[in-house]
Write a protein that holds these residues in place. Sequence first.
Motif, PDB file in Angstrom:
ATOM      1  N   ASP A 414      90.535  64.745  96.434  1.00  0.00           N
ATOM      2  CA  ASP A 414      90.972  64.496  97.816  1.00  0.00           C
ATOM      3  C   ASP A 414      91.872  63.267  97.898  1.00  0.00           C
ATOM      4  OD1 ASP A 414      89.330  66.670  98.654  1.00  0.00           O
ATOM      5  OD2 ASP A 414      87.596  65.321  98.685  1.00  0.00           O
ATOM      6  N   SER A 415      92.737  63.095  96.877  1.00  0.00           N
ATOM      7  CA  SER A 415      93.711  61.992  96.846  1.00  0.00           C
ATOM      8  C   SER A 415      93.051  60.616  96.818  1.00  0.00           C
ATOM      9  CB  SER A 415      94.677  62.072  98.047  1.00  0.00           C
ATOM     10  OG  SER A 415      95.349  63.308  98.063  1.00  0.00           O
ATOM     11  N   GLN A 416      91.861  60.551  96.265  1.00  0.00           N
ATOM     12  CA  GLN A 416      91.152  59.283  96.137  1.00  0.00           C
ATOM     13  C   GLN A 416      90.516  59.170  94.768  1.00  0.00           C
ATOM     14  OE1 GLN A 416      88.186  58.886  99.255  1.00  0.00           O
ATOM     15  NE2 GLN A 416      89.472  57.409 100.347  1.00  0.00           N
ATOM     16  N   PRO A 436      98.189  59.083  94.576  1.00  0.00           N
ATOM     17  CA  PRO A 436      99.008  60.285  94.810  1.00  0.00           C
ATOM     18  C   PRO A 436      98.370  61.499  94.144  1.00  0.00           C
ATOM     19  CG  PRO A 436     100.324  58.455  93.947  1.00  0.00           C
ATOM     20  CD  PRO A 436      98.890  58.065  93.803  1.00  0.00           C
ATOM     21  N   ASP A 437      98.701  62.663  94.629  1.00  0.00           N
ATOM     22  CA  ASP A 437      98.228  63.887  93.990  1.00  0.00           C
ATOM     23  C   ASP A 437      98.812  63.977  92.585  1.00  0.00           C
ATOM     24  OD1 ASP A 437      96.861  64.530  96.265  1.00  0.00           O
ATOM     25  OD2 ASP A 437      98.441  65.826  97.062  1.00  0.00           O
ATOM     26  N   GLY A 438      98.059  64.617  91.691  1.00  0.00           N
ATOM     27  CA  GLY A 438      98.525  64.774  90.319  1.00  0.00           C
ATOM     28  C   GLY A 438      97.631  64.051  89.336  1.00  0.00           C
ATOM     29  N   PRO A 439      98.002  64.098  88.058  1.00  0.00           N
ATOM     30  CA  PRO A 439      97.155  63.507  87.018  1.00  0.00           C
ATOM     31  C   PRO A 439      96.971  62.003  87.207  1.00  0.00           C
ATOM     32  CG  PRO A 439      98.742  65.023  86.053  1.00  0.00           C
ATOM     33  CD  PRO A 439      99.144  64.842  87.479  1.00  0.00           C
ATOM     34  N   VAL A 440      95.763  61.525  86.848  1.00  0.00           N
ATOM     35  CA  VAL A 440      95.389  60.120  86.950  1.00  0.00           C
ATOM     36  C   VAL A 440      94.752  59.701  85.626  1.00  0.00           C
ATOM     37  CG1 VAL A 440      94.061  58.387  88.222  1.00  0.00           C
ATOM     38  CG2 VAL A 440      94.911  60.426  89.414  1.00  0.00           C
ATOM     39  N   ARG A 441      95.158  58.523  85.118  1.00  0.00           N
ATOM     40  CA  ARG A 441      94.535  57.986  83.896  1.00  0.00           C
ATOM     41  C   ARG A 441      93.345  57.127  84.297  1.00  0.00           C
ATOM     42  NH1 ARG A 441      98.983  56.802  79.377  1.00  0.00           N
ATOM     43  NH2 ARG A 441      97.345  55.414  78.649  1.00  0.00           N
ATOM     44  N   LEU A 442      92.162  57.567  83.892  1.00  0.00           N
ATOM     45  CA  LEU A 442      90.924  56.854  84.200  1.00  0.00           C
ATOM     46  C   LEU A 442      90.469  56.071  82.983  1.00  0.00           C
ATOM     47  CD1 LEU A 442      88.972  59.698  86.054  1.00  0.00           C
ATOM     48  CD2 LEU A 442      90.477  57.941  87.040  1.00  0.00           C
ATOM     49  N   ARG A 443      89.846  54.926  83.243  1.00  0.00           N
ATOM     50  CA  ARG A 443      89.389  54.085  82.123  1.00  0.00           C
ATOM     51  C   ARG A 443      88.078  53.407  82.463  1.00  0.00           C
ATOM     52  NH1 ARG A 443      93.127  49.229  79.748  1.00  0.00           N
ATOM     53  NH2 ARG A 443      91.457  47.684  79.542  1.00  0.00           N
ATOM     54  N   ILE A 444      87.183  53.414  81.490  1.00  0.00           N
ATOM     55  CA  ILE A 444      85.916  52.690  81.567  1.00  0.00           C
ATOM     56  C   ILE A 444      85.837  51.765  80.363  1.00  0.00           C
ATOM     57  CG2 ILE A 444      83.404  52.887  81.439  1.00  0.00           C
ATOM     58  CD1 ILE A 444      83.604  55.543  82.910  1.00  0.00           C
TER      59      ILE A 444
END
Length: 518
Positions: A414-416, A436-444
Amino acid sequence: MNSAHWHPGSPITGSGPDGWAEGAFANPVIPGFHPDPSVCRVGDDYYLACSSFEYFPGVPIFHSRDLAHWAQIGNALDRPSQLTLPIETPSSAGVYAPTLRHHDGRFWLITTNVAPGGGNMLFTATDPAGPWSDPVRLPDVGGIDPDLAWDEQGRCWCTVAGISQVRIDPDTGQTIGEPRGLWSGKAGVQAPEAPHLYRIGEFWYLMIAEGGTERGHAVSIARGPAPDGPFEPHPDNPILTHRGTNHPIQNTGHADLVQAPDGSWWMVLLGVRPRGGTPGWHVLGRETFLTPLTWADGWPVVAPVETVMAAPAWPSCPVAVPEIRDDFDHDRLAPQWVSVRSRPDELWSLTDRPGWLTLRARGACLDDPDVMFVGRRQQHHSCRVRTLLDPAAGRGGLAVRLDEAHHYELEVGDSQVRVLARTSSLRSTVATKAVPDGPVRLRIDVLASSPDRWDPRKEPDTIRFGIESDDGTLELLAELDGRYLSTEVAGGFTGRVIGVYAAAGTVGFDWFDYEPTE
């Protein structure tokens, strides 16, 4: 896909600037949630199996040529016909304490499925990498932690926690005679379990764990003239324990023995590495350690389990810490990947979108016992985990899981991007950010606490959550205390598993990267 060729035990805890001394190895030899090790040798090759509890596929199988460096070659129970873990199976139930043996040209694996419709089961294979057979069920063998041993007449003896024993026909699962009690350790000491029976020289040895799998864990042994005793206990039991010490390795127990081709003897066992203040929190689960033993007057003499140990005939441990990355460009998942209770084929794919792992939601979040989750064990106290997620028409993310009631998530939808935390009965949204919509790079990032800062309440580690830019810069969203994802807080028998999940619709993951940073 580098993860398919990674040796989990190499390296293990890091090293000094010049590496370990020649002829040394580092403990644990298989880090992370790999408890209840059982080992056997065939020629110059060693094979080892561990418990897997509520995760599928079950019973990871490892191979080594030197006992110090191990590579996972498969999972013994990788088909629903072998392992069923219904949704009502609690976390820390499931597959307990396998025993792995080689006899008469075949590998034999016996274990307990502590789940509805489970029980004790026996599997065989000609190649330990698989495939393994469907189960031979042992309906008249009760208890957990089953062991197998064959005597000179070819009779098969099954010994279980308690400690009791019965002869079985391993091809049919039928019992022969009635179960009978054996030596069960020191009177009054809790939890006699993990029995293993060996013929060594003129004696049969019965080795057990006792004291419970927490700080009081210990290994004790007895010997007798026959596989069914009578057994005489070692006069100085336990032969191994770290209880009551400030040793960095604790909970030492649940051991198995193996002889090397050069005649030396070795013990594999479980232990934990608590961190932080008091009482100390172990977050990686119970890990597999190695220690040598010698013999005196017909009894084993076991060396204390150290983080660095001598092995004169072996090369030094590697110093380099490899990055472990999966680009999802093969036709199957590497054996390190596990899911919670099941992994239905219709809920995941490597071919729907080539080069991506596609997950379809089942449960709505990690609170749900049927969540679609694919993860790998956390094996280092400090590490960095990243993924590129495309939420498409769904919702999912990157998670650190201990069980349904103890987990942290970095979720996109949902864009969050949201940081979520579940600790016992509390569930909260810690942080949110519009994207923004689309791929997101997540990191932990998991950061072990500094040993230089003394505080009796000091956390074992800190877990940071954020969004990573293309140049590797982290936009930090939240930072959480790691103690709430520890066994001392949550209870149970497992350790952290870090992975990806779908909570709604369909989500895709282009790659997954696990990098030790300690």
